[in-house]
Scaffold this motif. Sequence first.
Motif, PDB file in Angstrom:
ATOM      1  N   UNK A  50       9.659  29.690  27.483  1.00  0.00           N
ATOM      2  CA  UNK A  50       9.960  29.330  29.170  1.00  0.00           C
ATOM      3  C   UNK A  50      10.439  28.099  29.298  1.00  0.00           C
ATOM      4  N   UNK A  51      11.364  27.460  28.616  1.00  0.00           N
ATOM      5  CA  UNK A  51      11.855  26.018  28.782  1.00  0.00           C
ATOM      6  C   UNK A  51      10.943  24.823  28.482  1.00  0.00           C
ATOM      7  N   UNK A  52       9.664  24.933  29.054  1.00  0.00           N
ATOM      8  CA  UNK A  52       8.800  23.895  29.111  1.00  0.00           C
ATOM      9  C   UNK A  52       7.357  24.203  28.807  1.00  0.00           C
ATOM     10  N   UNK A  53       6.827  25.458  28.587  1.00  0.00           N
ATOM     11  CA  UNK A  53       5.512  25.881  28.172  1.00  0.00           C
ATOM     12  C   UNK A  53       5.485  25.603  26.535  1.00  0.00           C
ATOM     13  N   UNK A  54       4.271  24.663  26.448  1.00  0.00           N
ATOM     14  CA  UNK A  54       3.809  24.325  24.934  1.00  0.00           C
ATOM     15  C   UNK A  54       3.171  25.492  24.252  1.00  0.00           C
ATOM     16  N   UNK A  55       3.600  26.220  23.113  1.00  0.00           N
ATOM     17  CA  UNK A  55       2.732  26.996  22.370  1.00  0.00           C
ATOM     18  C   UNK A  55       1.620  26.544  22.039  1.00  0.00           C
ATOM     19  N   UNK A  56       0.447  27.277  22.064  1.00  0.00           N
ATOM     20  CA  UNK A  56      -0.862  26.939  21.797  1.00  0.00           C
ATOM     21  C   UNK A  56      -0.911  26.324  20.389  1.00  0.00           C
ATOM     22  N   UNK A  57      -1.577  25.195  20.090  1.00  0.00           N
ATOM     23  CA  UNK A  57      -1.525  24.790  18.598  1.00  0.00           C
ATOM     24  C   UNK A  57      -0.341  23.729  18.429  1.00  0.00           C
ATOM     25  N   UNK A  58       0.464  23.537  19.212  1.00  0.00           N
ATOM     26  CA  UNK A  58       1.623  22.646  19.021  1.00  0.00           C
ATOM     27  C   UNK A  58       1.163  21.385  19.550  1.00  0.00           C
ATOM     28  N   UNK A  59       1.659  20.254  18.708  1.00  0.00           N
ATOM     29  CA  UNK A  59       1.042  18.874  19.378  1.00  0.00           C
ATOM     30  C   UNK A  59       1.755  18.520  20.674  1.00  0.00           C
ATOM     31  N   UNK A  60       1.163  17.618  21.244  1.00  0.00           N
ATOM     32  CA  UNK A  60       1.633  17.290  22.786  1.00  0.00           C
ATOM     33  C   UNK A  60       2.902  16.276  22.497  1.00  0.00           C
ATOM     34  N   UNK A  61       3.391  15.976  21.495  1.00  0.00           N
ATOM     35  CA  UNK A  61       4.537  14.912  21.396  1.00  0.00           C
ATOM     36  C   UNK A  61       5.818  15.829  21.288  1.00  0.00           C
ATOM     37  N   UNK A  62       5.513  16.914  21.651  1.00  0.00           N
ATOM     38  CA  UNK A  62       6.553  17.967  21.821  1.00  0.00           C
ATOM     39  C   UNK A  62       6.873  18.386  23.208  1.00  0.00           C
ATOM     40  N   UNK A  63       7.841  18.526  23.872  1.00  0.00           N
ATOM     41  CA  UNK A  63       8.015  18.724  24.985  1.00  0.00           C
ATOM     42  C   UNK A  63       9.448  19.256  25.308  1.00  0.00           C
ATOM     43  N   UNK A  64       9.422  20.352  26.320  1.00  0.00           N
ATOM     44  CA  UNK A  64      10.810  20.937  26.671  1.00  0.00           C
ATOM     45  C   UNK A  64      11.022  20.712  28.183  1.00  0.00           C
ATOM     46  N   UNK A  65      12.255  20.711  28.394  1.00  0.00           N
ATOM     47  CA  UNK A  65      12.792  20.411  29.769  1.00  0.00           C
ATOM     48  C   UNK A  65      14.066  21.160  29.930  1.00  0.00           C
ATOM     49  N   UNK A  66      14.513  21.368  31.278  1.00  0.00           N
ATOM     50  CA  UNK A  66      15.805  21.970  31.595  1.00  0.00           C
ATOM     51  C   UNK A  66      15.757  23.345  32.406  1.00  0.00           C
ATOM     52  N   UNK A  67      16.830  23.653  33.086  1.00  0.00           N
ATOM     53  CA  UNK A  67      16.890  24.895  33.467  1.00  0.00           C
ATOM     54  C   UNK A  67      18.457  25.347  33.742  1.00  0.00           C
ATOM     55  N   UNK A  68      18.682  26.443  33.845  1.00  0.00           N
ATOM     56  CA  UNK A  68      20.220  26.858  34.156  1.00  0.00           C
ATOM     57  C   UNK A  68      21.132  26.906  32.945  1.00  0.00           C
ATOM     58  N   UNK A  69      21.687  25.851  32.614  1.00  0.00           N
ATOM     59  CA  UNK A  69      22.564  25.962  31.297  1.00  0.00           C
ATOM     60  C   UNK A  69      22.364  24.466  30.423  1.00  0.00           C
ATOM     61  N   UNK A  70      21.465  23.737  30.767  1.00  0.00           N
ATOM     62  CA  UNK A  70      21.208  22.607  30.009  1.00  0.00           C
ATOM     63  C   UNK A  70      19.791  22.145  29.721  1.00  0.00           C
ATOM     64  N   UNK A  71      19.306  22.121  28.487  1.00  0.00           N
ATOM     65  CA  UNK A  71      18.106  22.105  28.338  1.00  0.00           C
ATOM     66  C   UNK A  71      17.670  20.898  27.039  1.00  0.00           C
TER      67      UNK A  71
END
Lengths: 107, 117
Positions: A50-71
């Motif tokens: 869902x573009x920015x929701x961190x999967x359980x167990x994944x380190x917080x140094x990973x992050x996602x952002x964006x919507x529409x066409x650019x992520x």
Amino acid sequence: DIQMTQSPSSVSASVGDRVTITCRASQGISSWLAWYQQKPGKAPKLLIYAASSLQSGVPSRFSGSGSGTDFTLTISSLQPEDFATYYCQKANTFPFTFGPGTKVDIK
Amino acid sequence: EVQLVESGGGLVQPGGSLRLSCAASGFTFSSYWMHWVRQAPGKGLVWVSRINSDGTSTNYADSVKGRFTISRDNAKNTLNLQMNSLRAEDTAVYHCTCGSREYFHHWGQGTLVTVSS
């Protein structure tokens, strides 16, 4: 069909670096996007959905952002275990297309 | 711990058939959507098919529609992929995955299918 592109195709980085990978959809997909990590000879692993929701167990140094066409997938401080190939995947409609991948290797 | 173990891969001639299976454990299999995703050697990921939790709804990529059939047995915690009329371009590692309708939360290691004469 909606096409997914990623940039760069590869990046060389050092431990501790901030790494940013971009994924672009040929049409808007709202926030229907996931990121996966794959190491050689291993199965992919879900990092972000869902573009920015961190999967359980994944380190917080990973992050996602964006919507529409650019992520964007950001690794805030690259660790030795993060050297891998990263794929984005669109999830709004069939087919569930993946991007071509971005390889992160050691500088 | 979620475990997905694929089996049934191997070498098959063009036009032949193969049936893949995926044994699931460590979660309530009957509650989750299941998918097959494949990866040709040295290439990227390609979604193949999905099935809903009770097996009443299925979807396929255009490249396999009419040739592949996905099914599940919730009593045996098993996912299947019947592959007919196989082509060289179907050569890939086939991964079983579980998750939501759209996302692949857990993956098996995969089973290699090689289509060649």
